[in-house]
Write a protein that holds these residues in place. Structure first.
Motif, PDB file in Angstrom:
ATOM      1  N   ALA A 169       3.117  -6.384  -6.151  1.00  0.00           N
ATOM      2  CA  ALA A 169       1.988  -5.541  -6.545  1.00  0.00           C
ATOM      3  C   ALA A 169       1.785  -4.443  -5.514  1.00  0.00           C
ATOM      4  O   ALA A 169       2.255  -4.539  -4.375  1.00  0.00           O
ATOM      5  CB  ALA A 169       0.722  -6.375  -6.691  1.00  0.00           C
ATOM      6  N   MET A 170       1.082  -3.409  -5.940  1.00  0.00           N
ATOM      7  CA  MET A 170       0.833  -2.283  -5.042  1.00  0.00           C
ATOM      8  C   MET A 170      -0.528  -1.677  -5.348  1.00  0.00           C
ATOM      9  O   MET A 170      -0.903  -1.535  -6.519  1.00  0.00           O
ATOM     10  CB  MET A 170       1.923  -1.223  -5.210  1.00  0.00           C
ATOM     11  CG  MET A 170       1.691   0.056  -4.422  1.00  0.00           C
ATOM     12  SD  MET A 170       3.042   1.256  -4.629  1.00  0.00           S
ATOM     13  CE  MET A 170       4.270   0.563  -3.495  1.00  0.00           C
ATOM     14  N   ILE A 171      -1.256  -1.330  -4.285  1.00  0.00           N
ATOM     15  CA  ILE A 171      -2.440  -0.487  -4.404  1.00  0.00           C
ATOM     16  C   ILE A 171      -2.007   0.915  -4.004  1.00  0.00           C
ATOM     17  O   ILE A 171      -1.534   1.139  -2.892  1.00  0.00           O
ATOM     18  CB  ILE A 171      -3.580  -0.985  -3.500  1.00  0.00           C
ATOM     19  CG1 ILE A 171      -4.117  -2.330  -4.024  1.00  0.00           C
ATOM     20  CG2 ILE A 171      -4.708   0.048  -3.449  1.00  0.00           C
ATOM     21  CD1 ILE A 171      -5.163  -2.958  -3.125  1.00  0.00           C
ATOM     22  N   MET A 172      -2.139   1.835  -4.931  1.00  0.00           N
ATOM     23  CA  MET A 172      -1.800   3.230  -4.680  1.00  0.00           C
ATOM     24  C   MET A 172      -3.081   3.925  -4.247  1.00  0.00           C
ATOM     25  O   MET A 172      -4.011   4.095  -5.047  1.00  0.00           O
ATOM     26  CB  MET A 172      -1.185   3.862  -5.926  1.00  0.00           C
ATOM     27  CG  MET A 172      -0.008   3.062  -6.469  1.00  0.00           C
ATOM     28  SD  MET A 172       0.891   3.923  -7.771  1.00  0.00           S
ATOM     29  CE  MET A 172       1.884   5.042  -6.773  1.00  0.00           C
ATOM     30  N   ARG A 173      -3.154   4.280  -2.980  1.00  0.00           N
ATOM     31  CA  ARG A 173      -4.374   4.857  -2.411  1.00  0.00           C
ATOM     32  C   ARG A 173      -4.892   6.026  -3.263  1.00  0.00           C
ATOM     33  O   ARG A 173      -4.111   6.888  -3.686  1.00  0.00           O
ATOM     34  CB  ARG A 173      -4.099   5.374  -1.012  1.00  0.00           C
ATOM     35  CG  ARG A 173      -3.804   4.298  -0.002  1.00  0.00           C
ATOM     36  CD  ARG A 173      -5.057   3.823   0.689  1.00  0.00           C
ATOM     37  NE  ARG A 173      -4.699   3.120   1.915  1.00  0.00           N
ATOM     38  CZ  ARG A 173      -5.262   1.977   2.296  1.00  0.00           C
ATOM     39  NH1 ARG A 173      -6.198   1.428   1.562  1.00  0.00           N
ATOM     40  NH2 ARG A 173      -4.890   1.403   3.424  1.00  0.00           N
ATOM     41  N   ASN A 174      -6.220   6.018  -3.472  1.00  0.00           N
ATOM     42  CA  ASN A 174      -6.889   7.101  -4.198  1.00  0.00           C
ATOM     43  C   ASN A 174      -6.290   7.323  -5.580  1.00  0.00           C
ATOM     44  O   ASN A 174      -6.365   8.423  -6.131  1.00  0.00           O
ATOM     45  CB  ASN A 174      -6.816   8.414  -3.393  1.00  0.00           C
ATOM     46  CG  ASN A 174      -7.178   8.230  -1.937  1.00  0.00           C
ATOM     47  OD1 ASN A 174      -6.314   8.305  -1.063  1.00  0.00           O
ATOM     48  ND2 ASN A 174      -8.437   7.973  -1.661  1.00  0.00           N
ATOM     49  N   HIS A 175      -5.731   6.265  -6.157  1.00  0.00           N
ATOM     50  CA  HIS A 175      -4.992   6.422  -7.413  1.00  0.00           C
ATOM     51  C   HIS A 175      -5.212   5.234  -8.355  1.00  0.00           C
ATOM     52  O   HIS A 175      -5.913   5.364  -9.346  1.00  0.00           O
ATOM     53  CB  HIS A 175      -3.500   6.608  -7.089  1.00  0.00           C
ATOM     54  CG  HIS A 175      -2.655   6.959  -8.266  1.00  0.00           C
ATOM     55  ND1 HIS A 175      -1.339   7.352  -8.148  1.00  0.00           N
ATOM     56  CD2 HIS A 175      -2.920   6.959  -9.590  1.00  0.00           C
ATOM     57  CE1 HIS A 175      -0.849   7.598  -9.347  1.00  0.00           C
ATOM     58  NE2 HIS A 175      -1.787   7.357 -10.244  1.00  0.00           N
ATOM     59  N   GLY A 176      -4.599   4.088  -8.072  1.00  0.00           N
ATOM     60  CA  GLY A 176      -4.717   2.971  -8.996  1.00  0.00           C
ATOM     61  C   GLY A 176      -3.885   1.789  -8.568  1.00  0.00           C
ATOM     62  O   GLY A 176      -3.540   1.635  -7.395  1.00  0.00           O
ATOM     63  N   LEU A 177      -3.548   0.940  -9.543  1.00  0.00           N
ATOM     64  CA  LEU A 177      -2.840  -0.315  -9.293  1.00  0.00           C
ATOM     65  C   LEU A 177      -1.468  -0.298  -9.949  1.00  0.00           C
ATOM     66  O   LEU A 177      -1.246   0.391 -10.947  1.00  0.00           O
ATOM     67  CB  LEU A 177      -3.644  -1.492  -9.840  1.00  0.00           C
ATOM     68  CG  LEU A 177      -5.094  -1.623  -9.380  1.00  0.00           C
ATOM     69  CD1 LEU A 177      -5.752  -2.825 -10.050  1.00  0.00           C
ATOM     70  CD2 LEU A 177      -5.187  -1.731  -7.865  1.00  0.00           C
ATOM     71  N   LEU A 178      -0.574  -1.122  -9.411  1.00  0.00           N
ATOM     72  CA  LEU A 178       0.781  -1.221  -9.948  1.00  0.00           C
ATOM     73  C   LEU A 178       1.305  -2.627  -9.709  1.00  0.00           C
ATOM     74  O   LEU A 178       1.076  -3.213  -8.650  1.00  0.00           O
ATOM     75  CB  LEU A 178       1.684  -0.192  -9.272  1.00  0.00           C
ATOM     76  CG  LEU A 178       3.107  -0.041  -9.800  1.00  0.00           C
ATOM     77  CD1 LEU A 178       3.545   1.412  -9.691  1.00  0.00           C
ATOM     78  CD2 LEU A 178       4.074  -0.918  -9.031  1.00  0.00           C
ATOM     79  N   THR A 179       1.978  -3.189 -10.712  1.00  0.00           N
ATOM     80  CA  THR A 179       2.629  -4.493 -10.550  1.00  0.00           C
ATOM     81  C   THR A 179       4.012  -4.449 -11.170  1.00  0.00           C
ATOM     82  O   THR A 179       4.301  -3.620 -12.036  1.00  0.00           O
ATOM     83  CB  THR A 179       1.834  -5.644 -11.210  1.00  0.00           C
ATOM     84  OG1 THR A 179       1.736  -5.419 -12.626  1.00  0.00           O
ATOM     85  CG2 THR A 179       0.452  -5.772 -10.609  1.00  0.00           C
ATOM     86  N   ILE A 180       4.869  -5.361 -10.704  1.00  0.00           N
ATOM     87  CA  ILE A 180       6.204  -5.502 -11.266  1.00  0.00           C
ATOM     88  C   ILE A 180       6.447  -6.972 -11.592  1.00  0.00           C
ATOM     89  O   ILE A 180       5.757  -7.858 -11.084  1.00  0.00           O
ATOM     90  CB  ILE A 180       7.295  -4.984 -10.308  1.00  0.00           C
ATOM     91  CG1 ILE A 180       7.332  -5.833  -9.027  1.00  0.00           C
ATOM     92  CG2 ILE A 180       7.074  -3.522  -9.980  1.00  0.00           C
ATOM     93  CD1 ILE A 180       8.473  -5.457  -8.070  1.00  0.00           C
ATOM     94  N   GLY A 181       7.450  -7.225 -12.428  1.00  0.00           N
ATOM     95  CA  GLY A 181       7.789  -8.592 -12.756  1.00  0.00           C
ATOM     96  C   GLY A 181       9.187  -8.710 -13.319  1.00  0.00           C
ATOM     97  O   GLY A 181       9.747  -7.725 -13.830  1.00  0.00           O
ATOM     98  N   ILE A 189       0.853  -1.186   0.000  1.00  0.00           N
ATOM     99  CA  ILE A 189       0.000   0.000   0.000  1.00  0.00           C
ATOM    100  C   ILE A 189       0.893   1.242   0.000  1.00  0.00           C
ATOM    101  O   ILE A 189       1.842   1.336   0.783  1.00  0.00           O
ATOM    102  CB  ILE A 189      -0.913   0.045   1.243  1.00  0.00           C
ATOM    103  CG1 ILE A 189      -1.851  -1.172   1.282  1.00  0.00           C
ATOM    104  CG2 ILE A 189      -1.712   1.351   1.268  1.00  0.00           C
ATOM    105  CD1 ILE A 189      -2.915  -1.179   0.209  1.00  0.00           C
ATOM    106  N   HIS A 190       0.587   2.168  -0.897  1.00  0.00           N
ATOM    107  CA  HIS A 190       1.294   3.452  -0.911  1.00  0.00           C
ATOM    108  C   HIS A 190       0.264   4.555  -0.775  1.00  0.00           C
ATOM    109  O   HIS A 190      -0.677   4.648  -1.567  1.00  0.00           O
ATOM    110  CB  HIS A 190       2.082   3.630  -2.206  1.00  0.00           C
ATOM    111  CG  HIS A 190       2.773   4.957  -2.320  1.00  0.00           C
ATOM    112  ND1 HIS A 190       3.817   5.335  -1.499  1.00  0.00           N
ATOM    113  CD2 HIS A 190       2.548   6.028  -3.151  1.00  0.00           C
ATOM    114  CE1 HIS A 190       4.219   6.553  -1.818  1.00  0.00           C
ATOM    115  NE2 HIS A 190       3.465   6.995  -2.809  1.00  0.00           N
TER     116      HIS A 190
END
Length: 257
Positions: free
Chosen positions: A173-185, A146-147
Motif C-alpha cells: 500500500a502507499m499514501i501519496m502525499r497531498n493526493h490519495g491512496l494506492l494498493t496493489i495485490g 509514502i510517495h
C-alpha cells in the motif's frame, strides 16, 4: 432462510482468464462506489491480463462512473495506457502513469487500485502518516509506503514512475502525499482487501483525531506483534471477496455484463 454453500478454497496456482479478471475488476469498481470511495469519473483500478504480447491491462473507460462499469466496458490497454481495442469511450493515459509504474516494476502488482477519498486525502495531508490507532491500522504497519507529491501524474513526467516504484518497494500500500491512496495485490481480491482496510484505517484516524481527546498509541512491540499476526497468503482477501461478490450478484448483477 438464505442458504449459501461454503466456498471452495481457491488454487493459488490458478491463472485467471480474461473473463474472470473482467468480472472481478468490474465488481471492484461497483464495490468502491458502494462504499463511497470514488471521485466522480476520476481515479482507476487496473489488472494485468496474462498471456498476449507484452504488458496488457484492463482499466475503466474514461468518463464512466464506477457504478456504471461492467465487465465488457473495461478497456484493454498497453503499459502506456494506449487502448489495444476499439472503444467508443476514451482512455486517460495520464491517469495510468501511476498504475503502469507498479505493473511494470512490482511482481505482486497484478492489480493496482488508486483512490481519492476524503479520509485518505486527509491522512495524506498529515506529516505523521498512518498511526497505529486500531488493529486495522496495525495490520498495515510497515506495509504502507509514502510517495511525496510531484504534481498531477502526467505523461510529461514519466520519470515519476521510477520514484513511485522505488518508494513502494515490497509494500502492498502507499499514501501519496497531498493526493490519495494506492494498493496493489496478486489478485483483485487482495488489492481490494488492502484498499478497504487502508481506507477504514484512515477513517478511524480522522474520527479519533476529530474528538480532540488524547490518542492512545500501543507500544511498538504490540504493533509489531499485531502486524506479524496478519497473514500474507497468496489468497489474501479471498474469503471476504466471495461474500462481496455474492452481495453484488444480488444487488447489481449487471456488473458481469
Amino acid at each position: 432462510m438464505l442458504l449459501i454453500p461454503p466456498p471452495v478454497r481457491p488454487d493459488p496456482e490458478h491463472v485467471p482468464t480474461e473473463r474472470e479478471l473482467r468480472e472481478d475488476l468490474a465488481c471492484a469498481y461497483r464495490l468502491l462506489a458502494h462504499f463511497g470511495m470514488t471521485d466522480l469519473v476520476y481515479t482507476h483500478l487496473s489488472v494485468r491480463v496474462p498471456g498476449g504480447h507484452g504488458h496488457q491491462f484492463l482499466v475503466n473507460p474514461y468518463g464512466l462512473l464506477f457504478e456504471e462499469v461492467t465487465a465488457s466496458s473495461l478497456v484493454m490497454v498497453d503499459a502506456d495506457g494506449v487502448a489495444l481495442q476499439r472503444t467508443t469511450w476514451p482512455v486517460n493515459p495520464a491517469g495510468f502513469v501511476i498504475h503502469s509504474a507498479l505493473h511494470r516494476g512490482a511482481p505482486r502488482a497484478q492489480c493496482v487500485m488508486h483512490t481519492h477519498t476524503l479520509a485518505g486525502m486527509t491522512v495524506a495531508a498529515q506529516a505523521g502518516g498512518l498511526l497505529p490507532l486500531n488493529q486495522m491500522n496495525m495490520e498495515l504497519h510497515d506495509r504502507v509506503a509514502i510517495h511525496e507529491y510531484e504534481g498531477i501524474a502526467a505523461m510529461d513526467n514519466l520519470e515519476e514512475r521510477d520514484r513511485i516504484m522505488r518508494d513502494m518497494g515490497d509494500r502492498c500500500a502507499m499514501i501519496m502525499r497531498n493526493h490519495g491512496l494506492l494498493t496493489i495485490g496478486r489478485t483483485v481480491a487482495e488489492a481490494f482487501y488492502w484498499m478497504y482496510y487502508l481506507e477504514q484505517s484512515c477513517r478511524i484516524q480522522v474520527a479519533a483525531q476529530s474528538t480532540g481527546a488524547p490518542l492512545s498509541l500501543p507500544p511498538p512491540a504490540v504493533v509489531e506483534r499485531v502486524r506479524g499476526q496478519a497473514s500474507d497468503s497468496p489468497v489474501k482477501g479471498w474469503l471476504p471477496w466471495q461474500a462481496l461478490k455474492r452481495k453484488m450478484d444480488r444487488e447489481q448483477p449487471d456488473y458481469r455484463d
